[in-house]
Motif scaffolding. Sequence first.
Motif, mmCIF file in Angstrom:
data_model
loop_
_atom_site.group_PDB
_atom_site.id
_atom_site.type_symbol
_atom_site.label_atom_id
_atom_site.label_comp_id
_atom_site.label_asym_id
_atom_site.label_seq_id
_atom_site.Cartn_x
_atom_site.Cartn_y
_atom_site.Cartn_z
ATOM 1 N N VAL A 135 -10.319 -0.474 -0.018
ATOM 2 C CA VAL A 135 -9.977 -1.763 -0.621
ATOM 3 C C VAL A 135 -8.917 -1.559 -1.702
ATOM 4 O O VAL A 135 -7.943 -2.316 -1.791
ATOM 5 C CB VAL A 135 -11.238 -2.453 -1.197
ATOM 6 N N GLY A 136 -9.075 -0.517 -2.507
ATOM 7 C CA GLY A 136 -8.116 -0.233 -3.567
ATOM 8 C C GLY A 136 -6.717 0.073 -3.055
ATOM 9 O O GLY A 136 -5.723 -0.192 -3.727
ATOM 10 N N GLU A 137 -6.650 0.619 -1.847
ATOM 11 C CA GLU A 137 -5.353 0.943 -1.246
ATOM 12 C C GLU A 137 -4.764 -0.213 -0.445
ATOM 13 O O GLU A 137 -3.718 -0.077 0.164
ATOM 14 C CB GLU A 137 -5.478 2.183 -0.359
ATOM 15 N N GLY A 138 -5.486 -1.356 -0.416
ATOM 16 C CA GLY A 138 -4.906 -2.539 0.201
ATOM 17 C C GLY A 138 -5.595 -3.068 1.450
ATOM 18 O O GLY A 138 -5.153 -4.066 2.013
ATOM 19 N N LEU A 139 -6.670 -2.418 1.899
ATOM 20 C CA LEU A 139 -7.385 -2.957 3.062
ATOM 21 C C LEU A 139 -8.098 -4.230 2.634
ATOM 22 O O LEU A 139 -8.910 -4.213 1.708
ATOM 23 C CB LEU A 139 -8.399 -1.945 3.607
#
Length: 75
Positions: free
Chosen positions: A54-58
């Motif tokens: 999530v932190g990387e954009g998922l």
Amino acid sequence: ESLRAALLMDDRVAIGLARMRGVSTRWTTSAVLEAHLGGILDRTDARRAIEDLVGEGLWIGQDALLRILAVLEEG
């Protein structure tokens, strides 16, 4: 000869196209949950993997994220 492995992807449109062509697919979050439930990742590592994704954009819908976290708490 075809492979009997699932294609790991998180794009809903691409998944739909792959499935239309008979290709088995898996969501990345499903792979993390399966690794946890199979004893490969402990609860902390699995939760960290989801948080990192999530932190990387998922993008994961709130309902789906809550279900994932609930499974991690149970398992």
